[in-house]
Design a protein around this motif. Structure first.
Motif, PDB file in Angstrom:
ATOM      1  N   LYS A  96     -76.338  16.978  35.453  1.00  0.00           N
ATOM      2  CA  LYS A  96     -76.511  15.151  35.394  1.00  0.00           C
ATOM      3  C   LYS A  96     -75.745  14.750  36.714  1.00  0.00           C
ATOM      4  O   LYS A  96     -75.841  14.064  36.902  1.00  0.00           O
ATOM      5  N   GLY A  97     -74.715  15.674  36.549  1.00  0.00           N
ATOM      6  CA  GLY A  97     -73.245  15.592  37.478  1.00  0.00           C
ATOM      7  C   GLY A  97     -72.109  14.471  36.021  1.00  0.00           C
ATOM      8  O   GLY A  97     -71.216  13.899  37.211  1.00  0.00           O
ATOM      9  N   THR A  98     -73.054  14.796  34.913  1.00  0.00           N
ATOM     10  CA  THR A  98     -71.810  13.494  34.337  1.00  0.00           C
ATOM     11  C   THR A  98     -70.557  14.272  34.445  1.00  0.00           C
ATOM     12  O   THR A  98     -69.544  13.657  32.667  1.00  0.00           O
TER      13      THR A  98
ATOM     14  N   TYR B  92     -65.707  21.942  32.817  1.00  0.00           N
ATOM     15  CA  TYR B  92     -67.959  22.419  32.823  1.00  0.00           C
ATOM     16  C   TYR B  92     -66.850  24.288  32.768  1.00  0.00           C
ATOM     17  O   TYR B  92     -67.462  24.373  31.394  1.00  0.00           O
TER      18      TYR B  92
ATOM     19  N   LYS C 178     -74.538  19.369  33.779  1.00  0.00           N
ATOM     20  CA  LYS C 178     -73.809  20.216  34.964  1.00  0.00           C
ATOM     21  C   LYS C 178     -74.765  19.314  35.969  1.00  0.00           C
ATOM     22  O   LYS C 178     -74.930  19.170  37.072  1.00  0.00           O
TER      23      LYS C 178
ATOM     24  N   SER D 139     -66.729  17.272  35.176  1.00  0.00           N
ATOM     25  CA  SER D 139     -65.928  17.508  35.749  1.00  0.00           C
ATOM     26  C   SER D 139     -66.495  19.123  35.666  1.00  0.00           C
ATOM     27  O   SER D 139     -66.517  20.116  35.376  1.00  0.00           O
ATOM     28  N   ASP D 140     -66.359  19.340  37.609  1.00  0.00           N
ATOM     29  CA  ASP D 140     -66.349  21.296  37.601  1.00  0.00           C
ATOM     30  C   ASP D 140     -65.402  21.764  36.119  1.00  0.00           C
ATOM     31  O   ASP D 140     -66.038  23.150  36.156  1.00  0.00           O
TER      32      ASP D 140
ATOM     33  N   LYS E 295     -82.854  15.875  31.152  1.00  0.00           N
ATOM     34  CA  LYS E 295     -81.662  15.158  31.954  1.00  0.00           C
ATOM     35  C   LYS E 295     -81.905  13.549  32.554  1.00  0.00           C
ATOM     36  O   LYS E 295     -81.335  12.695  31.870  1.00  0.00           O
TER      37      LYS E 295
END
Ligand code: G6P
Length: 611
Positions: A425-427, A433, A423, A429-430, A293
């Protein structure tokens, strides 16, 4: 490259060795040979395939309970009977087979020539063998000791197997850089470059490590390091069955492996991808998630088709994870003075897990403190063992020299890795993903649909099989697929083919376009699709012959194409796993239409264990 087999035990050695060599022929098929020990040492060897050797031995006395065999991919010395392995020592006492390259052989040969040795072949192997012979003679020591002394002087890579006329039960083996597996039977042992010659006899194997020497007798396996200290053999159980390495009714392994892809991709995703819960389980990634990450940079190293999978991964990882990625040919990386910074992660991709350049590049990066993450197909292989963490592709044994199912397996694994990192890293979107998880799950079924239409690709192949050149073009995610399509065609059908980014045509290659040049566009619907269509117009305007791999429902590309093949719609991240399938089929059908042996294309070998 080069396949080696050895047997010692109560069975007839020759049939075991012959069958083993056929299984290892993907590693090289310039010549083949066996050495059998039974009231004397007999060596039979011949230029050409294992079948040629087999034919030449009909009616010969091949009875023996110990022997070694070799199938060669030539490095030193042209492929002929003389340079074929096994080699006999000048004393006539020892026979040896070798996989690898002895880099300082010229110096050793000079020394031996000054001592009166003469050589029958041009190989580095015969030099090493006579060097061992000379040490044994001079030091009056055991063969084992002579091998140890010789190997300390050797620069290069090797896996060697030796038998001694005076010791009718023992095989001495050693490795550095080239693989060696020993199968443990009841009162018998099998030695080979990989497990395929062994699995029908035993599932218990020992993977020999670099700088280890094995003394193998029917009921005894002694492992030592080059310092003469004993090492406890680590026995592992093979997770492979015989059916996986047989053709199963297909004409060629390559076709079988192309058609296996719905299953191999499914096997790769199975137990990892859980769409309902939105999870991907990969222990190797989870254990190293912090490092992955936070990696300032990911460097992908690989060769051949695996390098193309790396190029696709560059697009995916940069897009989804926002981590800078570089993709390097392992052979270049190892000899440059590459900058590897603290925290950088190396992803090494390899089907065989034995490619010498990739292996050395890993060691080099390790020395500089990098974390090595292996994406490997062959379980227990050298690269798998040299990596800190990794994920297997679970594609099963790939035997056709041209890589097919391994490529889609690599893409499946690399996509899952990217999705997991993104996921965490939050880079991502849900929604994207979840959508991509679903898209991945749907790949096996979509590949199945493509394969159902294989006849359409065959018809295209028939039409273009006599072309002397071809261009493969793509943009974005499909650019590496174009490179892979060109590689497949040249290795299987010997047609000169180049892969190019479609937009680069105008900077040179468009000059090649004529009324007879086939130009294959990998043009599935993605964010660059309109641009690719413009590139198609440019080719059509110059009367080039356009073959397009398109997405079902595309109505524009067909108007600009002479031939089309449609694949089911997919997100652009996933599309390479689909668009590559018709290109694999195209090269297969062109190669077979031209009457070539696509499983063993000329000059090639599957597992490249020399640099
Ligand atoms: C050889 C094979 C290719 C393969 C390449 C890299 O050239 O013929 O099919 O892509 O080696 O091998 P690896 O086992 O490291 O993926």
């Amino acid at each position: 490259m080069c396949g080696i087999v050895g047997y010692t035990g109560p069975r007839e050695a020759y049939p075991v060795i012959l069958k083993g060599l056929k299984r290892l022929e993907y590693r090289g098929y310039d010549s083949a040979g066996v050495a059998l020990l039974n009231n004397g040492l007999k060596v039979y060897k011949k230029k050409g395939k294992v079948a040629d050797l087999e034919e030449s031995l009909i009616g010969q006395d091949v009875h023996a309970n110990i022997g070694i065999g070799h199938t060669r991919w030539a490095t030193h010395g042209e492929p002929n009977d003389r340079n074929a392995h096994p080699h006999l020592s000048a004393s006539g006492r020892l026979a040896m087979i070798h996989n690898g390259i002895i880099e300082n052989y010229a110096l050793i040969k000079k020394e031996l020539l000054s001592k009166g040795y003469t050589f029958k072949s041009d190989t580095d192997t015969e030099v090493l063998l006579n060097f061992i012979d000379e040490i044994q003679h001079h030091n009056e020591c055991s063969l084992e000791e002579a091998v140890r002394v010789a190997l300390k002087r050797v620069v290069g890579a090797y896996c060697i197997l030796l038998i001694d006329k005076e010791d009718p039960h023992t095989i001495i083996a050693a490795r550095k850089g080239s693989p060696l597996v020993i199968g443990i039977g009841k009162g018998e042992h099998f030695l080979a470059s990989d497990a395929t010659p062994i699995i029908e006899y035993t599932k218990e194997v020992v993977y020999v490590n670099d700088y280890e020497l094995a003394i193998v007798r029917p009921d005894e396996l002694i492992l030592k390091n080059l310092g003469n200290e004993k090492i406890t053999p680590y026995v592992t159980k093979l997770d492979m069955d015989l059916a996986a390495i047989e053709k199963g009714g297909y004409e060629h392994f390559m076709l079988k492996e192309i058609f296996e892809q719905p299953k191999t991709i499914y096997d790769c995703l199975r137990g990892r991808l859980d769409v309902a819960n939105g999870t991907i389980t990969m222990a190797g990634v989870e254990n190293y998630m912090e490092q992955l990450k936070n990696a300032p940079r990911i460097i992908i190293i690989a060769c051949g088709t695996s390098w193309h999978a790396g190029l696709v991964a560059e697009y995916v990882i940069e897009d989804l994870c926002r981590i800078p990625v570089e993709v390097e040919y392992a052979s270049e990386f190892r000899y440059r003075n590459p900058v590897v910074n603290k925290g950088d992660v190396i992803i090494a991709i390899s089907q065989s897990g034995e490619t010498a350049d990739t292996l050395v590049a890993i060691e080099k990066a390790k020395e500089q403190g990098a974390i090595i993450f292996g994406v490997v197909n062959a379980v227990g292989s050298s690269i798998a063992r040299a990596s800190h963490a990794g994920a297997y592709t679970h594609s099963g044994p790939e035997i056709g020299v041209a890589s097919t199912k391994a490529f889609t397996g690599q893409l499946a694994v690399l996509n899952m890795i990217a999705l997991k990192i993104a996921k965490a890293k939050g880079t991502i979107s849900d929604e994207r993903y979840k959508n991509l998880l679903g898209e991945l799950e749907a790949v096996p079924e979509k590949v199945e649909t493509i394969l159902e239409n294989a006849a359409a690709v065959k018809a295209i192949a028939e039409k273009y099989k006599d072309s002397s050149d071809a261009l493969f073009l793509g943009r974005g995610y499909n650019f590496p697929v174009a490179l892979e399509g060109a590689l497949k065609l040249k290795e299987i059908s010997y047609i000169h083919a180049e892969g190019y980014p479609a937009a680069e045509m105008k900077h040179g290659p468009i000059a090649l376009v004529t009324e007879i040049l086939p130009v294959v566009f990998v043009a599935t619907k993605d964010s660059y699709h309109e641009k690719v269509v413009s590139n198609m117009q440019e080719i059509k305007a110059r009367k080039g012959r356009v073959i397009s791999i398109i997405t079902e429902g595309d109505t524009i590309s067909p108007t600009l194409s002479d031939d089309i093949f449609a694949v089911p719609p997919a997100d652009e991240v996933i599309a390479p796993m689909l668009s590559v399938i018709p290109l694999q089929l195209l090269s297969y059908y062109v190669g077979t239409a031209k009457g070539y042996n696509v499983d063993m294309p000329r000059n090639l070998a599957k597992s490249v264990t020399v640099e």
